[in-house]
Design a protein around this motif. Structure first.
Motif: not given
Length: 164
Positions: A112-135
């Motif tokens: 919750v603290a991290a979401r608040q710092m980034c302005g992410i709310t419940s049910h708000q769309v987020v883009l996830l990017a996985a970078v396997p080379a950097r884990d």
């Protein structure tokens, strides 16, 4: 009375070269200016082929389903994670001593603290990017994506950005 006759033109008249000088050599006209192209986008730091994207909506508890990305990262349920908020993004990295873990059903916790710092709310769309080379998995809030795309569209289309 005799009719007046027009004066006779002498056929031996010619222009004198000394009176009419040869044209001076002129430099070629400068080339027409090229239209200004938009600035090139900075080169990606990671090859695009090595990044896996997905879109998700955090539930009321801040979890996002990201099974495809977890497979790409090889993070099984229970895998320990460290979550950090920086520059308006959430960075999730594998960490043996991490305080968070991948859920049993392949859900990632977004504290919750991290979401608040980034302005992410419940049910708000987020883009996830996985970078396997950097884990590493990066969570981009929709407001960040909107701003970046508005700036890109303004650069491509030549108009002002209206993102705030």
């Amino acid at each position: 009375m005799a009719a007046r006759q027009p004066p006779r033109r002498r056929l031996d008249e010619q222009l004198i070269g000394a009176v009419i000088p040869a044209p001076l050599p002129r430099p070629a006209p400068p080339p027409a200016p090229m239209p200004e192209l938009p600035a090139a986008l900075p080169a990606a730091r990671e090859p695009v082929d090595d990044i896996v994207f997905d879109v998700a909506r955090p539930d009321a508890d801040g979890r996002v389903a990201a099974r495809a990305l977890l497979r790409a990262l090889r993070w099984p349920p229970g895998h320990r994670l460290h979550v950090d908020a920086t520059d308006g993004l959430l960075l999730i990295a594998a960490a043996p001593d991490g305080t968070h873990a991948v859920g049993a059903r392949g859900a990632l916790p977004l504290p919750v603290a991290a979401r608040q710092m980034c302005g992410i709310t419940s049910h708000q769309v987020v883009l996830l990017a996985a970078v396997p080379a950097r884990d590493l998995l990066v969570v981009h809030p929709s407001n960040t994506i909107t701003r970046l795309l508005a700036d890109l569209h303004a650069a491509v289309l030549g108009g002002p950005s209206h993102a705030g």
